[in-house]
Design a protein around this motif. Structure first.
Motif, short mmCIF file in Angstrom:
data_model
loop_
_atom_site.label_atom_id
_atom_site.label_comp_id
_atom_site.label_asym_id
_atom_site.label_seq_id
_atom_site.Cartn_x
_atom_site.Cartn_y
_atom_site.Cartn_z
N SER B 133 0.83 -1.23 0.00
CA SER B 133 0.00 0.00 0.00
C SER B 133 0.86 1.26 0.00
CB SER B 133 -0.88 0.02 1.25
OG SER B 133 -1.51 -1.22 1.39
N GLU B 134 0.19 2.33 -0.37
CA GLU B 134 0.81 3.66 -0.27
C GLU B 134 0.12 4.36 0.88
OE1 GLU B 134 0.09 5.23 -4.15
OE2 GLU B 134 2.07 4.58 -4.84
N TYR B 135 0.90 5.19 1.61
CA TYR B 135 0.31 5.83 2.78
C TYR B 135 0.49 7.34 2.70
CZ TYR B 135 0.20 1.10 4.57
OH TYR B 135 -0.06 -0.22 4.71
N PHE B 136 -0.52 8.03 3.20
CA PHE B 136 -0.49 9.50 3.25
C PHE B 136 -0.79 9.90 4.68
CE2 PHE B 136 -1.75 8.04 -0.86
CZ PHE B 136 -1.02 8.82 -1.75
N TYR B 137 -0.10 10.94 5.15
CA TYR B 137 -0.29 11.36 6.53
C TYR B 137 -0.62 12.83 6.63
CZ TYR B 137 1.54 6.81 7.72
OH TYR B 137 1.68 5.46 7.82
N ARG B 138 -1.36 13.08 7.63
CA ARG B 138 -1.76 14.47 7.93
C ARG B 138 -1.67 14.66 9.43
NH1 ARG B 138 -7.28 15.62 4.72
NH2 ARG B 138 -6.27 16.09 2.76
N LEU B 139 -1.33 15.90 9.83
CA LEU B 139 -1.29 16.18 11.26
C LEU B 139 -2.24 17.33 11.55
CD1 LEU B 139 0.28 15.35 13.86
CD2 LEU B 139 1.66 17.39 13.45
N TYR B 140 -3.19 17.05 12.41
CA TYR B 140 -4.12 18.11 12.81
C TYR B 140 -3.70 18.71 14.12
CZ TYR B 140 -7.54 16.58 9.31
OH TYR B 140 -8.16 16.29 8.14
N PRO B 143 -6.57 23.08 18.87
CA PRO B 143 -6.38 23.89 20.07
C PRO B 143 -7.58 23.76 21.03
CG PRO B 143 -6.60 25.27 18.08
CD PRO B 143 -6.74 23.87 17.64
N HIS B 144 -8.78 23.73 20.49
CA HIS B 144 -9.97 23.54 21.35
C HIS B 144 -10.82 22.47 20.73
CE1 HIS B 144 -8.71 27.63 22.20
NE2 HIS B 144 -8.89 27.87 20.91
N GLU B 145 -11.78 22.10 21.48
CA GLU B 145 -12.74 21.11 20.98
C GLU B 145 -13.51 21.78 19.84
OE1 GLU B 145 -13.80 17.51 20.63
OE2 GLU B 145 -12.47 18.04 22.32
N GLY B 146 -13.65 21.10 18.76
CA GLY B 146 -14.43 21.62 17.64
C GLY B 146 -13.60 22.36 16.62
N GLU B 147 -12.39 22.70 16.99
CA GLU B 147 -11.56 23.42 16.02
C GLU B 147 -10.33 22.59 15.69
OE1 GLU B 147 -9.96 27.08 17.52
OE2 GLU B 147 -8.58 27.22 15.80
N LYS B 148 -10.13 22.38 14.41
CA LYS B 148 -8.91 21.67 14.05
C LYS B 148 -8.37 22.19 12.74
CE LYS B 148 -11.04 17.53 11.96
NZ LYS B 148 -11.14 16.08 12.04
N GLN B 149 -7.06 22.19 12.67
CA GLN B 149 -6.45 22.65 11.43
C GLN B 149 -5.27 21.73 11.07
OE1 GLN B 149 -4.96 26.35 13.74
NE2 GLN B 149 -3.70 26.15 11.92
N ILE B 150 -5.09 21.59 9.78
CA ILE B 150 -3.98 20.74 9.31
C ILE B 150 -2.71 21.55 9.45
CG2 ILE B 150 -3.01 19.54 7.32
CD1 ILE B 150 -5.89 19.31 6.26
N ILE B 151 -1.78 21.05 10.21
CA ILE B 151 -0.54 21.82 10.33
C ILE B 151 0.60 21.16 9.55
CG2 ILE B 151 -1.07 23.03 12.47
CD1 ILE B 151 0.67 20.92 13.90
N ALA B 152 0.39 19.90 9.15
CA ALA B 152 1.42 19.28 8.30
C ALA B 152 0.77 18.16 7.51
CB ALA B 152 2.54 18.72 9.17
N GLU B 153 1.36 17.88 6.34
CA GLU B 153 0.80 16.87 5.48
C GLU B 153 1.92 16.31 4.59
OE1 GLU B 153 -3.09 16.41 2.64
OE2 GLU B 153 -2.22 18.38 2.96
N THR B 154 1.83 15.02 4.30
CA THR B 154 2.84 14.48 3.37
C THR B 154 2.49 14.94 1.98
OG1 THR B 154 1.52 12.48 3.29
CG2 THR B 154 3.46 12.40 4.67
N SER B 155 3.58 15.21 1.22
CA SER B 155 3.33 15.74 -0.10
C SER B 155 3.03 14.62 -1.10
CB SER B 155 4.54 16.53 -0.59
OG SER B 155 5.69 15.71 -0.49
#
Lengths: 600, 413, 375
Positions: B133-140, B143-155
């Motif tokens: 398989s090929e794998y892709f990663y993301r890091l969310y 900071p609070h419940e309900g709020e999330k943002q991607i701060i890093a991702e594999t290209s």
């Protein structure tokens, strides 16, 4: 032979017909004690031109008679009996080893079992065993037959199987011997005596296997069960046949047999006899050695069990070259503390072999000869230890505690720590210029451990006394104690390997000699203690070393002195001399000096 | 011949192994930075600029990836503060733009996260992957419940790689090399004529004596190779000794008898006997009926053998192989008929019976060492010695380890 | 006067030799009393019973030992050739019979019903005894051998290697003190008896073997050389069966020692004569010394019996040789015989004598260490 009351015996004449000389001794009752008084010697006359052993006997006896001023022979050269004032003797006895002694071939089923028992019986009777044939000697039957044909024994002892045991193997042995048609050494007309001392059930088939060419006789099995040995009957039969056949065919022996008051014994058999008698009476363990020109005999009695071995090719003249070949020059020279040229020595050894009667003239020659003697004795003792074992093939009784100490049968019964008396005889030992040398040779070759009394046979009287012991044990023992043995002293030696530079043991001596001190590893010390003195020696060995009471345990014993004295030996056992790790020449020189071997 | 200095050998081995283990540790430590030289599969995060580095896990079976995340200082601090000010979530997908599912989150640290405070790096090892398989990663960053943002991702896709060797087995390899090396080493040593001392095994020395007794008494030699089949190593070891016993018997011309409880063992025993008689130079004395099959039934077999012993009274009995409840029955019967008995088994529970009732007993390992002991060939002796030394080294390590562990627990070290 | 040891070595210019030539076992004598024989003539022969081939036929046939006699197809005493059917088992109901075909030839000597073993005896081995010396048959011992009488020059050595040989006497050395070296051995000595002077070297012996000499005789040999020649260290002095290609005899002893002048001169006077040589030595009871026998044509002086060195009594003036180091090999005359034992350098006490050497020196040696030699 007339039976005489032992108490009436006042004068005893004994001879020993050796291969080169016939020795006669006179034993007289003086003040109620038997003492050896005079001795005479003459060349043995078995071979041409005289070819009559009695000529030599008469010569030796007349020498005794001359010295004693006692008339022992009548005008027809017959021994005068009984004694009457200054005339004659009460009994006359003799031993013989002339003509190479009694040579035998023995056969048994398993080499370590019945064949070994048969060999013990033959050796105990004083024979030289030329070869032992057995089912498992790794020779093919035709090789065994070839060997039987080559040898010309005086007698064959066939054993094998326990009573009720194997018949097949015993008959197989008989089938090897019968077609080989062994030829006796002497006499063309004489039939080879074969003694059968094996499985009683195999007797009939064995008898059928042999034809009339042999003189077959049966005695009790030497090994009726594997768990015990019964050598007596076979030994007695050997003695009887020795007289009847072998002796009767040797020149002049028929006459000699008629002269003696007790059966003539083979010399070594007689020596074994006296040693056994002594060991039995005093309850001690003893080893005797007789080093001759051609052979070395070792006798031992440990816990009442008698063993004898003959090392046929270890001797100081005829066989000296063989000692050098077997022991190697390197091993001989390790005992020598002065410079010697090996090439030169090799020629000297061979010259001694071809001219066996010469004696060392220089000190150097003596040192070398004594070094050879050490090796010959050492090798002979190794052979003896390998032979003198407990019975093999015996069922063992065990408990769970024996899990890691499963001893097997066939262990040597010779235990130097248990040895009490070591007796030396034979030219190089008894004629050494200084008794210290005799003691040193004994200690170096036999490596006695713990407390061991050393003695030598003054004039090789043991054979005479051995025969005498059969007729008159009391006289034999008295003479043995008073005149035969010369006590050299006692050797106290430590077993185990002491650490170099450390104390091996501490000693404290009280009694006729007072001394105290420490013995360092590798040291030898001689303390003077004369024959009539006694001392108590306390030994405190270092850890891991044993002097008889166990490792590191102190022991105390009374010791007797002697011509040499008390020898303390901290060199350890086994003795390491020569080679990479053993004692070097400097150390050997120290030993020589501390025992005062070659000085006045 | 010189005696081989075992003590020195063992000491050297223990030291070498110690150094090896020590250096393996440092190598691992040193290698970490160099591995970053590999082309990292990384992607720059958007706003928070975390750095996601995904690397293949070295020396694995292709099922692991090492992920390390260099977090911005503020994120790192809020994560590691006493009261965490948010969480990070590592997500994984198997297709580009596909569904990402949560793989791990921090805090809390369940022990799988490693923190590097200085560089503000958190790292985790992801396992259970496959090479296809090929794998892709993301890091969310949450900071609070309900709020999330991607701060890093594999290209791009990341793949795992299967290596030739498993890294966590290096120590085992070391032990293996040490033991095998010892075996080879000692074989060489033996071949060069050094004397390898093997403790005297009285039971084997007694074979000659026992067979000799049977010969003298005109009785047979009984050999029982245990009641297990050929798949039991003890049976094989027993048959090894049978070859020696049979050879001795052939030389002495004594009768051997081998009743077996398995058909296969009978065949093997016949082969062994034939070979031995041939070696002893008496092929004509071989008779296949010397080894025969009785029954598979444990007590049926025992009944037969005991009965035969009472009737024929063999003078020598050998019990070498796997034994169970029958051990004492056989040994006692043999003892009562006056035979010299040699037993050997690796069944610890049967040993006491044999020791008590038999003349000689081979204990456990001795049974297996027998063939080396009997042949005395440098190959076999060397391998026996090598194994022993290997075991010794392991034992020394074990003891050493226990000691250190104990001392550590007691806070002495 | 005192009795002195002598190895009894005879060195005799002219003696009547009675040589007993006996078979090892009973056999047939081929000559009669009074016959004249040559050295290599066969005078008696016998057949030693042949080699034995034991065979466990019962196991080979797979029958019990007791049944074996019934299976035998040959009887005891019958001749068996290779390939003959020796025995056949009875089989079961006449089937499954098993046969054994003999692999060796001989006479069936025995069949045992206890061990199942049969014994085949091979061809008898002929043994021949030669006359050894040319001469006249003096006595015939029926079935045993003969005594050959011959007039010979007879020289005994002290030690030898190898058995009986025959050949012409060749003198290689010019004087008894000259060592026998390689260069002195010439190809024309092939088949001959080479006489050297002092020590024979290893190389010389090898050369002698190479040229095919029958025997080499010299004063001495170095033990190391002997070891090299034999390939082993000789242990016991019982020799005669060595097969080194030639027979070696030393007349005096080991080491660098010259041949006694008298012996050497005797050889010198007989150069070219045919000799019989035997190296067999046995220094034990029943002593045997190696010998060189050179027949003389002269029959007239047959009664002159000159024994050379013999047993004798030591008295001032007797010629003696010292036979033990440190003066080994020296020759001189007895100067005096002190009666009292003297302490030697070794520390032991022994009876000694004083020997005056040819160069005027006087030595004191134990009496055991000299032998009387013919002056």
């Amino acid at each position: 032979m007339s039976k005489i009351n032992p108490d009436d015996i006042e004068v005893i004449l004994a001879t020993d017909c050796g291969s080169t000389t016939t020795k006669a001794i006179l034993i007289e009752k003086i003040d109620g004690h038997y003492r050896q008084t005079y001795r005479g010697e003459a060349p043995t006359t078995v071979e041409e031109p005289a070819a009559d052993v009695t000529v030599g006997v008469t010569n030796a006896v007349s020498e005794v008679a001359e010295l004693a001023g006692r008339k022992l022979l009548d005008e027809n050269d017959q021994i005068l009996r009984p004694s009457n004032g200054k005339q004659g003797c009460d009994i006359y006895i003799s031993t013989s080893s002339a003509g190479g002694g009694l040579q035998m071939l023995v056969a048994g089923v398993v080499r370590e079992m019945t064949a070994a028992s048969a060999k013990r019986a033959a050796l105990g009777a004083g024979a030289i065993v030329m070869d032992t044939i057995s089912s498992n000697d790794k020779r093919k039957p035709y090789e065994q037959i070839q060997r039987i044909r080559e040898l010309r024994p005086d007698m064959i002892l066939l054993s094998g199987g326990t009573d009720g045991g194997t018949v097949k193997h015993v008959v197989q042995l008989a089938e090897l011997i019968a077609p080989a048609k062994p030829q006796p050494r002497f006499g063309d007309k004489y039939r080879m005596p074969i003694i059968y001392a094996g499985n009683i059930e195999a007797w009939e088939p064995v008898k059928e296997t042999f034809d009339d060419d042999v003189e077959l006789s049966q005695v009790e099995n030497v090994r009726p069960q594997l768990d015990n040995e019964n050598l007596g009957p076979a030994r007695d039969e050997i003695h009887e046949l020795f007289l009847e056949h072998v002796m009767a065919h040797a020149p002049g022996y028929d006459k000699l047999i008629s002269w003696t008051d007790a059966p003539i014994m083979p010399t070594p058999g007689a020596v074994g006899n006296i040693l056994q008698t002594i060991a039995e009476r005093d309850g001690i363990n003893a080893v005797g050695v007789d080093i001759g020109g051609a052979t070395t005999d070792v006798f031992s009695v440990f816990d009442g069990v008698f063993n004898r071995t003959v090392s046929a090719n270890l001797g100081m003249s005829y066989s000296i070259s063989n000692v050098c070949a077997e022991a190697t020059m390197l091993n001989i020279l390790r005992w020598v503390h002065v410079d010697m040229q090996e090439r030169e020595l090799r020629n000297r050894v061979k010259n001694k072999m071809i001219r066996p009667t010469t004696i060392p003239q220089t000190l150097e020659a003596l040192i070398f000869e004594q070094a050879v003697a050490r090796e010959a004795l050492r090798l002979a003792y190794i052979q003896h230890k390998e032979f003198a074992t407990t019975l093999k093939g015996v069922q063992q009784q065990r408990t769970v505690g024996d899990l890691f100490t499963q001893d097997s049968g066939g262990q040597s019964i010779v235990n130097n720590m248990k040895l009490d008396l070591l007796v030396a005889s034979g030219g190089v030992l008894s004629h050494a210029p200084r008794m210290h040398q005799t003691a040193a040779m004994l200690i170096d070759a036999f490596e006695p451990e713990g407390f061991t009394t050393l003695a030598k046979d003054s004039i090789f009287m043991m054979p005479h006394l051995g025969v005498l012991a059969q007729v008159h044990p009391q006289a034999a023992l008295e003479v043995f104690e008073r005149d035969c043995l010369i006590y050299l002293g006692t050797c106290v030696a430590i077993a185990g390997q002491p650490k170099p530079g450390r104390v091996a043991f501490r000693y404290k001596i009280t009694g006729d000699l007072s001394d105290e001190g420490e013995m360092y590893a590798g040291e030898l010390k001689l303390l003077s203690l004369s024959g009539d003195q006694r001392a108590t020696v306390e030994i405190e060995p270092a850890r891991g070393l044993d002097c008889g009471a166990g490792k590191g345990r102190p022991i105390s014993r009374e010791v007797r002195g002697g011509e040499v004295g008390l020898i303390l030996d901290a060199r350890g056992r086994e003795l390491a001399v020569g080679g990479e790790k053993g004692a070097d020449r400097q150390t050997v020189t120290q030993w020589v000096n501390s025992l005062h071997l070659y000085e006045d | 011949m010189k005696q081989f200095p075992y003590f020195i050998y063992v000491l050297v081995c223990v030291l070498v192994f110690g150094l090896f283990a020590q250096s393996a540790k440092t190598v691992q430590a040193e290698k970490q930075p160099t591995q970053t030289d590999e082309q990292p599969v990384q992607s720059e995060g958007q706003a928070a600029q975390a750095k996601l580095v995904v690397k293949d896990h070295p020396f694995d079976g292709g099922d692991k990836l090492d992920i390390s995340i260099e977090l911005p200082q503020q994120v790192y601090q809020s994560l590691t503060a006493e009261k965490p000010g948010g969480t990070i979530m590592l997500m994984q997908s198997e297709e580009e733009g596909g569904l990402y599912r949560e793989l791990a989150k921090y805090p809390p640290n369940d022990g799988s996260w490693k923190l590097n405070e200085k560089a503000h790096i958190v790292s985790i090892e992801v396992s259970g992957l496959n090479t296809k398989s090929e794998y892709f990663y993301r890091l969310y960053w949450k900071p609070h419940e309900g709020e999330k943002q991607i701060i890093a991702e594999t290209s791009g896709p990341v793949r795992t790689k299967r290596e030739w060797f498993l890294g966590d087995k290096w120590k085992l390899a070391g032990v293996g090399i040490l033991i095998c090396g010892s075996v080879i080493f000692f074989i060489e040593v033996a071949k060069r004529g050094w004397k390898l001392k093997v403790r005297r095994i009285a039971g084997l020395e007694a074979v000659d004596e026992a067979v000799g007794r049977a010969t003298e008494m005109g009785r047979s030699v009984l050999f029982v190779p245990g009641i297990q089949d050929m798949n039991d190593i003890q049976t094989i070891a027993g048959l090894n000794i049978l070859s020696h016993v049979a050879q001795t018997a052939a030389e002495y011309d004594a009768q051997v008898e081998v009743p077996t409880s398995r058909a296969l063992v009978m065949t093997a025993a016949r082969e062994t006997l034939q070979g031995s008689f041939l070696t002893a130079g008496r092929p004509e004395a071989y008779n296949p009926d010397l080894a025969y099959y009785v029954t598979d039934e444990q007590f049926g077999y025992v009944a037969y053998v005991s009965g035969m012993m009472v009737r024929e009274k063999p003078a020598a009995c050998f019990y070498l192989g796997a034994f169970f409840a029958e051990s004492l029955i056989l040994a006692e019967t043999g003892n009562s008929v006056g035979a010299i008995q040699v037993a050997g088994t690796a069944q610890p529970s049967q040993l006491p019976f044999f020791v008590a009732a038999c003349d000689y007993t081979l204990i456990g390992e001795e049974l297996f060492a027998a063939s080396a002991y009997l042949s005395g060939s440098p190959e076999e002796l060397g391998s026996l010695k090598g194994q022993d030394v290997g075991k010794l080294i392991v034992a020394v390590w074990l003891l050493g380890g226990c000691l250190i562990e104990t001392l550590t627990v007691l806070s002495i070290l | 006067m005192a009795h002195a040891y002598t190895p009894g070595l005879k060195v005799s210019r002219q003696t009547k030799l009675h040589c007993r030539r006996l078979l090892p076992i009973s056999g047939k004598v081929l000559v009669e009393v009074g016959d004249l024989v040559e050295a290599q003539d066969v005078v008696a022969e016998a057949s030693i019973p042949g080699d034995i081939f034991p065979l466990n036929l019962a196991s080979l046939l797979g029958v019990s030992a007791a049944d074996l006699p019934g299976c035998m197809l040959k009887n005891r005493g019958e001749r068996v050739e290779v390939g003959d059917e020796l025995a056949r088992s009875k089989g079961i109901f006449g089937f499954f019979k098993k046969s054994y075909f003999s692999r060796s030839a001989g006479v069936l000597e025995s069949v045992s019903k206890i061990t199942g073993q049969i014994i085949l005896r091979g061809e008898p081995i002929p043994v021949q005894v030669r006359a050894y010396v040319p001469g006249r048959i003096l006595e015939v011992k029926p079935e045993q051998g003969v005594v050959v009488e011959s007039n010979v020059t007879f020289i005994q050595g002290i030690f030898g290697i190898g058995g009986e040989q025959y050949g012409k006497i060749h003198l290689a050395c010019e004087n008894p003190e000259q060592p026998l070296t390689e260069d002195l051995i010439k190809p024309e000595m092939r088949g001959g008896v080479i006489i050297g002077g002092a020590r024979m070297t290893h190389q010389a012996v090898e050369k002698a073997i190479a040229v095919g000499a029958s025997a080499v005789v010299s004063g001495g040999i170095d033990d190391q050389d002997l070891k090299n020649i034999l390939g082993y260290d000789l242990g016991v002095a019982i020799t005669g069966t060595e097969k080194i290609g030639t027979t070696l005899i030393i007349t005096e002893g080991f080491g660098d020692i010259g041949m006694a002048r008298r012996t050497f001169e005797l050889f010198q006077s007989r150069v070219g004569s045919q000799a019989s040589v035997n190296g067999a030595t046995q220094i034990r009871a029943g002593v045997m010394r190696p010998e060189i026998v050179i027949p003389t044509a002269d029959d007239s002086a047959s009664d002159v019996f000159d024994d050379g060195a013999v047993e004798g009594f030591l008295e001032p003036g007797s010629s003696v040789r010292i036979i033990r180091d440190p003066y080994f090999g020296m020759i001189g005359q007895v100067a005096s015989l002190p009666a009292e034992p003297t302490v030697l350098g070794s520390g032991s006490k022994a009876r000694v004598l004083e020997v005056k050497l040819d160069d005027g020196r006087k030595l004191v040696v134990p009496r055991a260490n000299v032998e009387i030699i013919a002056g």
